[in-house]
Scaffold this motif. Structure first.
Motif, PDB file in Angstrom:
ATOM      1  N   PHE A 664      19.383  44.911  40.160  1.00  0.00           N
ATOM      2  CA  PHE A 664      20.748  45.579  39.931  1.00  0.00           C
ATOM      3  C   PHE A 664      20.907  44.330  41.441  1.00  0.00           C
ATOM      4  O   PHE A 664      20.653  44.856  42.580  1.00  0.00           O
ATOM      5  CB  PHE A 664      20.161  47.274  40.843  1.00  0.00           C
ATOM      6  N   VAL A 665      22.552  44.613  40.825  1.00  0.00           N
ATOM      7  CA  VAL A 665      22.924  43.600  41.768  1.00  0.00           C
ATOM      8  C   VAL A 665      25.101  43.717  41.869  1.00  0.00           C
ATOM      9  O   VAL A 665      25.444  44.510  41.574  1.00  0.00           O
ATOM     10  CB  VAL A 665      23.942  42.183  41.416  1.00  0.00           C
ATOM     11  N   TYR A 666      25.106  44.649  43.232  1.00  0.00           N
ATOM     12  CA  TYR A 666      25.711  44.778  43.647  1.00  0.00           C
ATOM     13  C   TYR A 666      27.556  44.065  43.169  1.00  0.00           C
ATOM     14  O   TYR A 666      27.413  43.095  42.829  1.00  0.00           O
ATOM     15  CB  TYR A 666      27.020  44.463  44.723  1.00  0.00           C
ATOM     16  N   ASN A 667      28.340  44.293  42.672  1.00  0.00           N
ATOM     17  CA  ASN A 667      29.291  44.189  40.944  1.00  0.00           C
ATOM     18  C   ASN A 667      29.898  42.766  42.757  1.00  0.00           C
ATOM     19  O   ASN A 667      30.321  41.949  42.228  1.00  0.00           O
ATOM     20  CB  ASN A 667      30.017  45.415  41.264  1.00  0.00           C
ATOM     21  N   HIS A 668      30.686  43.764  43.634  1.00  0.00           N
ATOM     22  CA  HIS A 668      31.158  42.538  44.525  1.00  0.00           C
ATOM     23  C   HIS A 668      30.278  41.840  45.563  1.00  0.00           C
ATOM     24  O   HIS A 668      30.609  42.564  47.254  1.00  0.00           O
ATOM     25  CB  HIS A 668      32.457  43.704  45.235  1.00  0.00           C
ATOM     26  N   HIS A 669      29.863  41.502  45.582  1.00  0.00           N
ATOM     27  CA  HIS A 669      28.976  41.112  46.963  1.00  0.00           C
ATOM     28  C   HIS A 669      29.670  40.350  47.617  1.00  0.00           C
ATOM     29  O   HIS A 669      30.554  39.545  47.198  1.00  0.00           O
ATOM     30  CB  HIS A 669      27.492  40.753  45.979  1.00  0.00           C
ATOM     31  N   LEU A 670      29.157  39.821  49.173  1.00  0.00           N
ATOM     32  CA  LEU A 670      30.334  39.466  49.766  1.00  0.00           C
ATOM     33  C   LEU A 670      29.705  37.315  49.325  1.00  0.00           C
ATOM     34  O   LEU A 670      30.783  36.964  49.468  1.00  0.00           O
ATOM     35  CB  LEU A 670      29.130  40.435  51.041  1.00  0.00           C
ATOM     36  N   GLN A 671      29.092  37.516  49.024  1.00  0.00           N
ATOM     37  CA  GLN A 671      28.930  36.306  48.706  1.00  0.00           C
ATOM     38  C   GLN A 671      30.221  35.780  47.626  1.00  0.00           C
ATOM     39  O   GLN A 671      30.028  34.748  47.604  1.00  0.00           O
ATOM     40  CB  GLN A 671      27.130  35.351  47.918  1.00  0.00           C
ATOM     41  N   SER A 672      29.788  36.294  46.103  1.00  0.00           N
ATOM     42  CA  SER A 672      30.563  36.977  45.413  1.00  0.00           C
ATOM     43  C   SER A 672      32.542  36.361  45.549  1.00  0.00           C
ATOM     44  O   SER A 672      33.455  36.172  45.335  1.00  0.00           O
ATOM     45  CB  SER A 672      30.612  37.002  44.112  1.00  0.00           C
ATOM     46  N   ARG A 673      32.396  37.431  46.796  1.00  0.00           N
ATOM     47  CA  ARG A 673      34.108  37.424  46.973  1.00  0.00           C
ATOM     48  C   ARG A 673      34.556  36.003  48.109  1.00  0.00           C
ATOM     49  O   ARG A 673      35.504  35.684  47.766  1.00  0.00           O
ATOM     50  CB  ARG A 673      34.059  38.362  48.020  1.00  0.00           C
ATOM     51  N   LYS A 674      33.159  35.544  48.752  1.00  0.00           N
ATOM     52  CA  LYS A 674      33.775  34.800  50.130  1.00  0.00           C
ATOM     53  C   LYS A 674      33.821  33.379  48.351  1.00  0.00           C
ATOM     54  O   LYS A 674      34.956  32.600  48.798  1.00  0.00           O
ATOM     55  CB  LYS A 674      32.413  34.333  50.550  1.00  0.00           C
ATOM     56  N   SER A 675      32.954  33.276  47.485  1.00  0.00           N
ATOM     57  CA  SER A 675      33.324  31.803  46.747  1.00  0.00           C
ATOM     58  C   SER A 675      34.370  32.269  45.571  1.00  0.00           C
ATOM     59  O   SER A 675      35.224  30.468  46.055  1.00  0.00           O
ATOM     60  CB  SER A 675      31.973  32.213  45.523  1.00  0.00           C
ATOM     61  N   LYS A 676      34.572  33.394  45.216  1.00  0.00           N
ATOM     62  CA  LYS A 676      36.312  33.349  44.832  1.00  0.00           C
ATOM     63  C   LYS A 676      37.073  33.014  45.729  1.00  0.00           C
ATOM     64  O   LYS A 676      38.142  32.484  45.540  1.00  0.00           O
ATOM     65  CB  LYS A 676      36.183  35.045  44.483  1.00  0.00           C
TER      66      LYS A 676
END
Length: 684
Positions: A664-676
């Motif tokens: 299970f992965v957090y929907n708004h992981h810091l990595q995905s937010r940084k990439s965005k």
């Protein structure tokens, strides 16, 4: 007037007993047994049929007292205690007093038919041998597991067949030994009941043989045992059943002293059978009574270490009689008094009690030092997850339950206006470690949780579920799942596993320890850490020992760091002199940084502390009856909602996490937010 039924074994019927808990008269059903010389009492006739005794008075050497000014009350003095009773009138009191005096006289001139054992050393020897057998059983289990692992490397079919036969025999022997240990344990608790409580094994016929609705309860507004002017009459009832108490009391040992449930707090059955109609009625009533007033709720995190399992011996023994060795305890309803006042989601959050160790991992330039810092944070995390030395169980989270908090790592340099509005805790400043946990599944009970420090680009994502097993003298809890610490600055992931937990000495004062081998692995740098949590050996040895070693893939045999000590105490690394004398982590002197939460009234309905507030409030006030009621309300509501989803053909929708394969992965992981953010800046 209905006379008290005088039976061949004595007599039985209702009386009122003065209780110190309620400071008043309480209805009880009494059974007088002339052969054992016991006056036993129960909360109702139905409880008598089931053998759920509340207390007893040992009549040998007892003295009966009556008050000429009150024609319905009398006292029994024995074992340095005085018990107060109230009949309906003088005639009923006369019947009881006459029968009691006859039995007192009889037992004052003869020996007990059954005596409690005087040779306590033999009991101690029995317990020691039983514990020793459990220790040898664990050794045998370990050997069988080693053999099973070795079979993976066998190349020839002939050798494989031989080892399979040995393994099959070993497993059969293990199961036989397990069953023997359980039977011996149950036999011991039956022969030597805790706190004088004698258990019975009654079938459904006995449980339903009488109708409890015919019982009448009497109370008085008097403030003293002899103040009975306003007492309501009790209706005497002719017994129409063959009481199982005769056989039960005669076949068990006589308690060494008289005892009464009112000497301590009242405790009622944990989970009695109820029809769907009764459950619905109780849920509706509980919903109306649930208050939104938070003034009485104590948000302090201090945990009361004391669990008097001997006081609750009947519940523990009842639980033991229903479980088998190796049985999964996930669906077993455990008694409320062993609960600690927090949800498992909050317990996982307490792994970040030293958030500075976590947030500074990415600030180190050397990959070896980063691995060592990950290990330092890991081994320091477990002591804060335990509130005390006594083993208690956190609440099982309700599906959809969440827990949000953050830790202020550097309060002096934190800009409280610079918030992580798109993070797990929108009201947490960026220079803090924020945490969110969610119960994403009920069967199996999977918890997913995520933490991050925005400013240092550190993130943590994990999912865990527990599988509990009954081990005879212990309860084992396996932590199934894994976690990933992400250093986004250096693009490193550290995959880690967790040890098992064990609740030992469950029949006396339970204590907690951890055991098992775990690892931390970083594929990018090639560094890894191997940790071993050591359970206490039967002979000698210390509790809570841990050893750890850090390796690099270039030399997997020679550790670059070795650590040993106690995971809830001080851990040392090996110095250049070959001795473990270099302090690595000292959990006793390290300050625990308290987590910050929203005030309880401002929390969401399904946030842990607000969701469990009624259970927590009653546990802290020692009101186990109300705590059980509040806990049952939440669990029953969860079952009803699951039933509704099944009938509607819908599934539970997760709030903050999503499934990615088996994790299970957090929907708004810091990595995905940084990439965005990076993509948006490049396009603009």
């Amino acid at each position: 007037m209905s006379e008290v039924p005088v039976l061949s074994f004595g007599m039985e019927g209702p009386l009122s007993k003065w209780t110190n808990v309620m400071k008043g008269w309480q209805y009880r059903w009494f059974v007088l047994d002339q052969e054992t010389g016991l006056l036993s009492y129960y909360t109702s006739k139905e409880k008598m049929v089931r053998g759920s005794r509340r207390g007893c008075v040992r009549l040998k050497g007892a003295v009966i007292g009556i008050d000429d000014e009150d024609d319905s009350t009398f006292t029994i003095t024995c074992d340095n205690k005085m018990f107060h009773f109230q009949a309906r009138d003088s005639d009923e009191r006369g019947q009881w007093v006459k029968a009691l005096e006859d039995i007192i006289l009889r037992h004052s001139h003869q020996q007990y038919l059954f005596k409690s054992p005087k040779n306590t050393s033999s009991i101690n020897d029995f317990e020691r041998k039983l514990t020793e057998a459990d220790a040898y059983l664990q050794l045998l289990i370990n050997q069988a597991e080693s053999l099973e692992a070795k079979m993976q490397t066998v190349n020839t079919d002939q050798e494989n067949v031989k080892q399979e036969q040995v393994l099959s025999t070993a497993k059969s022997m293990i199961e036989s030994i397990k069953q023997a240990i359980v039977l011996l344990q149950v036999a011991k608790t039956t022969l030597y009941p805790m706190n004088g409580i004698i258990q019975s094994d009654l079938g459904d016929e006995a449980s339903s043989a009488d109708n409890p609705s015919s019982l009448r309860q009497s109370t008085t507004s008097g403030n003293h045992p002899n103040d009975s002017a306003t007492a309501q009459p009790l209706r005497m009832e002719q017994s129409s059943i063959e009481s199982p108490i005769r056989t039960q009391i005669r076949s068990d040992l006589i308690p060494t002293v008289s005892y009464s449930s009112s000497e301590d707090e009242e405790f009622f059955d944990v989970d009695e059978y109820q029809s769907d109609e009764e459950v619905t009625k109780r849920l509706n009533g509980a919903e109306k009574e649930r208050t939104e007033s938070f003034s009485k709720y104590d948000e302090s995190e201090d945990e009361d270490d004391v669990i008097d399992c001997e006081k609750h011996g009947s519940v523990i023994t009842h639980l033991l009689s229903q479980v088998r060795l190796g049985m999964d305890l996930t669906k077993v309803v455990l008694p409320t008094f062993i609960l600690e006042t927090r949800s498992a989601l909050e317990m996982y959050a307490d792994f970040f009690a030293h958030p500075d160790l976590f947030s500074t991992i990415s600030t180190l330039d050397d990959p070896k030092e980063r691995m060592i810092q990950v290990l330092r944070w890991y081994v320091s995390a477990f002591h804060a997850g335990r509130k005390g030395s006594v083993a208690k169980k956190p609440y099982n989270p309700i599906i959809g339950e969440t827990f949000l908090c953050y830790w202020d790592v550097d309060p002096e340099n934190t800009d409280k206006n610079d918030l992580t509005t798109d993070g797990p805790v929108p009201w947490a400043p960026k220079n803090t470690v924020s945490f969110i946990g969610e119960q994403v599944s009920h069967h199996p009970p999977i918890s997913a949780f995520y933490a991050e420090c925005y400013n240092t680009q550190m993130a943590f994502n994990a999912h865990l579920w527990t599988k509990s097993k009954f081990l005879g003298l212990s309860i084992g809890v396996d932590m199934i799942g894994q976690a990933c610490v992400s250093d986004l600055k250096h693009e490193e992931d550290y995959i880690m596993t967790f040890p098992s937990g064990y609740g030992r000495s469950i029949l006396t004062v339970p204590w907690f320890e951890m055991g098992g081998k775990c690892q931390i692995l970083c594929n990018k740098t090639g560094f890894s850490a191997q940790m071993a949590f050591h359970t206490k050996p039967f002979y000698g040895g210390k509790r809570h020992r841990i050893t750890a070693e850090v390796f690099h893939v270039s030399d997997s045999k020679k550790p670059i760091l070795s650590v040993q000590g106690e995971w809830n105490g001080v851990m040392y690394s090996k110095g250049s002199n070959g001795k473990y004398d270099v302090p690595f982590v000292d959990t006793k002197s390290m300050k625990i940084i308290k987590k910050k939460l929203k005030p309880l009234p401002n929390q969401g309905e399904y946030e842990s502390r607000r969701l469990w507030k009624d259970v927590t409030l009653h546990l802290k006030s020692k009101d186990m009856d109300q705590a059980t009621e509040a806990k049952h309300f939440l669990e029953q509501r969860q079952r009803n909602e699951a039933k509704e989803r099944k009938e509607a053909g819908t599934t539970w929708q997760h709030k903050h996490f999503h499934e990615d394969g088996e994790i299970f992965v957090y929907n708004h992981h810091l990595q995905s937010r940084k990439s965005k953010t990076k993509e948006e800046s490049s396009t603009s």
